[in-house]
Design an enzyme around this catalytic site. Structure first.
Site, PDB file in Angstrom:
ATOM      1  N   ASP A 149      -2.964 -18.445   1.859  1.00  0.00           N
ATOM      2  CA  ASP A 149      -4.623 -18.882   1.203  1.00  0.00           C
ATOM      3  C   ASP A 149      -4.876 -20.005   1.797  1.00  0.00           C
ATOM      4  OD1 ASP A 149      -1.322 -20.239   1.380  1.00  0.00           O
ATOM      5  OD2 ASP A 149      -2.260 -20.739  -1.270  1.00  0.00           O
ATOM      6  N   TYR A 165       0.844  -1.137  -0.049  1.00  0.00           N
ATOM      7  CA  TYR A 165      -0.126   0.121   0.181  1.00  0.00           C
ATOM      8  C   TYR A 165       0.909   1.314  -0.012  1.00  0.00           C
ATOM      9  CZ  TYR A 165      -4.598  -3.094   0.966  1.00  0.00           C
ATOM     10  OH  TYR A 165      -4.998  -3.688   1.195  1.00  0.00           O
ATOM     11  N   ASP A 203      -5.394  -7.120   5.941  1.00  0.00           N
ATOM     12  CA  ASP A 203      -6.571  -6.251   5.435  1.00  0.00           C
ATOM     13  C   ASP A 203      -7.904  -7.191   4.877  1.00  0.00           C
ATOM     14  OD1 ASP A 203      -8.320  -4.562   4.719  1.00  0.00           O
ATOM     15  OD2 ASP A 203      -7.256  -3.824   2.684  1.00  0.00           O
ATOM     16  N   LYS A 261       3.144 -15.710   2.695  1.00  0.00           N
ATOM     17  CA  LYS A 261       3.532 -16.787   1.497  1.00  0.00           C
ATOM     18  C   LYS A 261       5.107 -16.718   0.990  1.00  0.00           C
ATOM     19  CE  LYS A 261       0.709 -17.943  -2.511  1.00  0.00           C
ATOM     20  NZ  LYS A 261       0.311 -19.047  -1.899  1.00  0.00           N
ATOM     21  N   ASP A 274     -11.246  -8.696   6.880  1.00  0.00           N
ATOM     22  CA  ASP A 274     -12.490  -8.714   6.604  1.00  0.00           C
ATOM     23  C   ASP A 274     -13.506 -10.250   6.389  1.00  0.00           C
ATOM     24  OD1 ASP A 274     -12.473  -5.850   6.926  1.00  0.00           O
ATOM     25  OD2 ASP A 274     -12.965  -5.474   4.298  1.00  0.00           O
TER      26      ASP A 274
END
Length: 366
Positions: free
Chosen positions: A223, A141, A247, A191, A251
């Site tokens: 994942d 970001y 993020d 990851k 959610d």
């Protein structure tokens, strides 16, 4: 205690939920003998309309002069065609960076009364009590270079995922410190099978874990973590991860609670903490009294606990929210088509419960 709080209502339902939260803080102040002063400033689309920028210098100054910051929500279709620098979300990223709030805490706890509002089976929801610790001021970001350009093959875009050793270490330390006060288990999500940044993340996680022999460390690929959150969420205690993964996963975890309107957050660094509900601005229901302020109320509880060290008052807010839900009161997002109360009505119920300890004046609200 006397504290100053900067209120950034923002866009959509932000002004509604923050107004209810300010009334809640005023109630806490009167009931427990504290004084909270409030300074208001614009952020997001409201700031674009008023100042031509999503994060004016006056807003930054107001935050710097305060002991904590309460944020509503930013964004909406009105500003979708703005340039990247003028989009409301740029104000949100900018305030996080300016305040240096590198650690975003998102506690996820299922209220038994809301188990039916979740899309998961009730048996999957049993025992869920986890905290997602998300790195907030680094990663893709904020990395440079970023942007788009036209090349012979058409438009080319680039986003850069960048982290330093110091940025990774400090968020991991924060996660382990939190785990010490809970069930002493940290799940570090990365990851590492693909990303160089994740391989460094995993190395540093091992190094930090060596300083906390009483806290167990588990590595999990992102994942798999996404799958495990809906398959067996009760296995998690403290989940720590980088900005983008955090993020998305936070959610996803919000749906365990039955509504994203129930998920609070605290963003912490070395200065004023930033407290906000996880939900968005929901412009389609703005001004209709349908917004759920409970995530903002629970964010206030985090403010009381982390910024002001008022554990008794924080617990009073959390207990009152639970009591109101236990009595069957619901906002529209939690009602599953049944009867519900308005934004202000459920705010009144929570505040009354804090003062009286019961809902004696609210029997006929529904």
């Amino acid at each position: 205690m006397k504290k100053q709080i900067c209120v950034l209502p923002g866009d959509g339902i932000g002004p509604e939920v923050t107004a209810e939260a300010v009334r809640l803080l005023e109630t806490i102040g009167r009931h427990y003998g504290h004084r909270f002063d409030f300074k208001y400033a614009e952020i997001g689309g409201a700031a674009v309309d008023a100042h031509g920028t999503p994060l004016p210098a006056s807003t930054l100054a107001a935050c710097d002069e305060s002991d904590a910051v309460l944020l509503g929500a930013v964004g909406g279709p009105k500003w979708d065609r703005e340039t990247a620098e003028r989009r409301p979300e740029a104000g949100l990223l900018g305030i996080r960076k300016h305040l240096g709030v590198y650690a975003n805490l998102r506690p996820v706890k299922v209220f038994p009364e809301l188990a039916g509002a979740s899309t998961l089976k009730p048996e999957v929801l049993q025992g869920i009590d986890l905290v997602i610790v998300r790195e907030l001021t680094g990663g893709i970001y904020f990395g440079q270079p970023r942007g788009r350009q036209t090349c012979p093959d058409g438009v080319e875009v680039v986003d850069t995922l960048r982290y330093t050793e110091q940025e990774i270490e400090r968020i991991l330390v924060r996660a382990f410190e939190i785990a010490k006060t809970r069930r002493k288990h940290v799940t570090s999500v990365d990851k590492a099978n693909v990303l160089e940044s994740s391989r460094l993340w995993r190395e540093i996680a091992e190094s930090v874990a060596a300083r906390y022999p009483d806290v167990a460390l588990q590595h999990m690929l992102v994942d798999n973590a996404a799958m495990q959150l809906v398959k067996n969420p009760a296995q998690f205690d403290v989940v720590v991860t980088e900005n983008l993964f955090g993020d998305i996963l936070s959610d996803e975890a919000a749906m365990l609670t039955g509504s994203i309107g129930m998920l609070p957050s605290a963003s912490l660094g070395n200065g004023p903490g930033l407290y906000e509900p996880v939900h968005g601005s929901a412009p389609d229901i703005a001004g209709k009294g349908l917004a759920n302020p409970l995530a903002t109320f629970l964010s206030v509880a985090l403010m009381l606990r982390y910024s002001f060290q008022l554990d008794r008052e924080a617990s009073a807010v959390e207990t009152a929210v639970a009591a109101v839900l236990r009595q069957g009161y619901r906002t529209a997002d939690l009602a599953n088509g049944g009867a519900f109360v308005s934004t202000s009505e459920i705010g009144d119920l929570v505040r009354e419960t804090i003062v009286t300890g019961e809902l004696e004046h609210a029997k006929n609200t529904l």
